[in-house]
Design a protein around this motif. Structure first.
Motif, PDB file in Angstrom:
ATOM      1  N   ALA A   9     -57.305   3.713   7.666  1.00 39.21           N
ATOM      2  CA  ALA A   9     -57.730   2.910   8.785  1.00 39.21           C
ATOM      3  C   ALA A   9     -57.743   1.259   8.657  1.00 39.21           C
ATOM      4  O   ALA A   9     -57.412   0.470   9.449  1.00 39.21           O
ATOM      5  CB  ALA A   9     -59.303   3.259   9.090  1.00 39.21           C
ATOM      6  N   ALA A  10     -58.053   1.029   7.397  1.00 35.86           N
ATOM      7  CA  ALA A  10     -57.963  -0.527   7.018  1.00 35.86           C
ATOM      8  C   ALA A  10     -56.517  -0.891   7.062  1.00 35.86           C
ATOM      9  O   ALA A  10     -56.397  -1.950   7.500  1.00 35.86           O
ATOM     10  CB  ALA A  10     -58.501  -0.631   5.728  1.00 35.86           C
ATOM     11  N   LEU A  11     -55.638  -0.029   6.324  1.00 37.50           N
ATOM     12  CA  LEU A  11     -54.359  -0.487   6.518  1.00 37.50           C
ATOM     13  C   LEU A  11     -53.521  -0.693   7.915  1.00 37.50           C
ATOM     14  O   LEU A  11     -52.894  -1.565   8.072  1.00 37.50           O
ATOM     15  CB  LEU A  11     -53.520   0.417   5.701  1.00 37.50           C
ATOM     16  CG  LEU A  11     -53.896   0.206   4.054  1.00 37.50           C
ATOM     17  CD1 LEU A  11     -53.077   1.529   3.510  1.00 37.50           C
ATOM     18  CD2 LEU A  11     -53.558  -0.921   3.453  1.00 37.50           C
ATOM     19  N   THR A  16     -51.460  -3.626  12.177  1.00 41.83           N
ATOM     20  CA  THR A  16     -51.333  -3.819  13.701  1.00 41.83           C
ATOM     21  C   THR A  16     -51.760  -5.416  14.111  1.00 41.83           C
ATOM     22  O   THR A  16     -51.261  -5.841  14.775  1.00 41.83           O
ATOM     23  CB  THR A  16     -52.020  -2.760  14.497  1.00 41.83           C
ATOM     24  OG1 THR A  16     -53.371  -2.768  14.083  1.00 41.83           O
ATOM     25  CG2 THR A  16     -51.412  -1.555  14.478  1.00 41.83           C
ATOM     26  N   GLY A  17     -52.781  -5.788  13.201  1.00 39.83           N
ATOM     27  CA  GLY A  17     -53.341  -7.010  13.889  1.00 39.83           C
ATOM     28  C   GLY A  17     -52.277  -8.139  13.462  1.00 39.83           C
ATOM     29  O   GLY A  17     -52.340  -9.232  14.134  1.00 39.83           O
ATOM     30  N   THR A  80     -59.847  -9.141  11.188  1.00 37.71           N
ATOM     31  CA  THR A  80     -60.709  -8.657  12.343  1.00 37.71           C
ATOM     32  C   THR A  80     -60.457  -7.185  12.374  1.00 37.71           C
ATOM     33  O   THR A  80     -61.074  -6.514  12.593  1.00 37.71           O
ATOM     34  CB  THR A  80     -60.711  -9.529  13.584  1.00 37.71           C
ATOM     35  OG1 THR A  80     -61.160 -10.852  13.199  1.00 37.71           O
ATOM     36  CG2 THR A  80     -61.897  -9.181  14.554  1.00 37.71           C
ATOM     37  N   THR A  81     -59.293  -7.138  12.849  1.00 38.22           N
ATOM     38  CA  THR A  81     -58.635  -5.641  13.288  1.00 38.22           C
ATOM     39  C   THR A  81     -58.751  -4.942  12.223  1.00 38.22           C
ATOM     40  O   THR A  81     -59.262  -3.493  12.360  1.00 38.22           O
ATOM     41  CB  THR A  81     -57.088  -5.670  13.605  1.00 38.22           C
ATOM     42  OG1 THR A  81     -56.988  -6.890  14.553  1.00 38.22           O
ATOM     43  CG2 THR A  81     -56.773  -4.695  14.461  1.00 38.22           C
ATOM     44  N   ALA A  82     -58.539  -5.094  11.014  1.00 37.20           N
ATOM     45  CA  ALA A  82     -58.700  -4.140   9.664  1.00 37.20           C
ATOM     46  C   ALA A  82     -60.366  -3.951   9.504  1.00 37.20           C
ATOM     47  O   ALA A  82     -60.749  -2.656   9.570  1.00 37.20           O
ATOM     48  CB  ALA A  82     -58.503  -4.929   8.457  1.00 37.20           C
ATOM     49  N   LEU A  83     -61.316  -4.956   9.825  1.00 37.48           N
ATOM     50  CA  LEU A  83     -62.564  -4.735   9.633  1.00 37.48           C
ATOM     51  C   LEU A  83     -63.089  -3.638  10.517  1.00 37.48           C
ATOM     52  O   LEU A  83     -64.041  -2.731  10.678  1.00 37.48           O
ATOM     53  CB  LEU A  83     -63.152  -5.786   9.590  1.00 37.48           C
ATOM     54  CG  LEU A  83     -63.139  -6.977   8.405  1.00 37.48           C
ATOM     55  CD1 LEU A  83     -63.807  -8.121   8.514  1.00 37.48           C
ATOM     56  CD2 LEU A  83     -63.927  -6.198   7.166  1.00 37.48           C
ATOM     57  N   THR A  84     -62.519  -3.928  11.950  1.00 40.60           N
ATOM     58  CA  THR A  84     -63.000  -3.154  13.099  1.00 40.60           C
ATOM     59  C   THR A  84     -62.728  -1.623  12.910  1.00 40.60           C
ATOM     60  O   THR A  84     -63.474  -0.764  13.060  1.00 40.60           O
ATOM     61  CB  THR A  84     -62.622  -3.628  14.468  1.00 40.60           C
ATOM     62  OG1 THR A  84     -62.903  -5.028  14.483  1.00 40.60           O
ATOM     63  CG2 THR A  84     -63.012  -2.720  15.319  1.00 40.60           C
TER      64      THR A  84
END
Length: 250
Positions: A9-11, A16-17, A80-84
């Motif tokens: 998910a982090a990757l 995508t971010g 931000t996208t990775a953390l979310t």
């Protein structure tokens, strides 16, 4: 298993971010225009995926003051996208709805960026997000390890959408119709975990927006009647509700 899914998910979020800054710039236009075809220097945007995805960086001119990087920071958006995505996966994995949240997150981040920049939530993003969330949760509900309710999810989307429509009709100057359309997808996601989570996420979004507005007034960066972008805070409230709902359902 959960650790592996969280890493994936982090990757996914980081990758995508990195694709979002150019789309954020192109959608950040005045009302009445669908999107922009040019960089701030006036050069036509080209590149991979018809010039829609990737870093916002124009190299078509030798005049440095006109071109170069523009739009939101790729590093900030990717982080931000990775953390979310990581937080959502950590809370929900290994249930099938995790895939729905991960697919929806980049679109939600993109909407938050656009609304923050120009106070606009494009139909080209809000409507597919609402339809896609409902359809994918229907598929997730058919799997044996799903933890939510698809009928309640659909009712949640209609309910939150109707609530925001009422608020829009009461005070159209304080809320855009794009917020109403965004509420459809957020209500669908929150409704997956039940009515209590739906109310929690919806209230959190309004609370975050109110606190932001109050902070801007205190700092004298806005007046009491100044418009604020509600979309990012609606999305933040939905994120809070989903994490709480996932932990409660675990």
């Amino acid at each position: 298993m959960r650790t592996l899914l969280t890493l994936v998910a982090a990757l996914w979020g980081a990758g995508t971010g990195l694709l979002l800054p150019r789309a954020a710039h192109r959608f950040s236009v005045d009302p009445g225009r669908p999107w922009s075809d040019h960089c701030p220097g006036g050069h036509r945007i080209t590149g991979a995926f018809a010039g829609w995805l990737g870093r916002a960086n124009c190299r078509q001119s030798e005049e440095a003051e006109q071109c170069g990087p523009y739009g939101p920071s790729a590093v900030t958006v990717s982080t931000t996208t990775a953390l979310t995505c990581t937080a959502l996966a950590a809370a929900t994995a290994p249930h099938p709805e995790t895939a729905v949240w991960l697919l929806a997150t980049p679109v939600a981040v993109l909407l938050a960026l656009i609304d923050y920049r120009v106070h606009r939530l494009p139909d080209a993003l809000t409507l597919p997000l609402a339809a896609g969330t409902a359809a994918l949760l229907g598929l997730a509900a058919a799997l044996p390890t799903a933890t939510g309710s698809w009928p309640t999810s659909l009712l949640g989307g209609l309910t939150l959408g109707a609530a925001y429509l009422l608020l829009f009709l009461i005070n159209p100057s304080g809320m855009g119709f794009g917020d109403v359309k965004l509420a459809l997808s957020l209500g669908t996601a929150l409704g997956w975990y039940g009515w209590q989570i739906l109310l929690t996420g919806a209230f959190a979004g309004l609370l975050y927006g109110a606190l932001y507005g109050l902070g801007m007034v205190v700092l004298r960066r806005a007046g009491r009647k100044s418009a604020i972008p509600l979309g990012p805070f609606m999305i933040g409230g939905a994120f809070t509700g989903l994490v709480l709902g996932a932990f409660a359902a675990a």
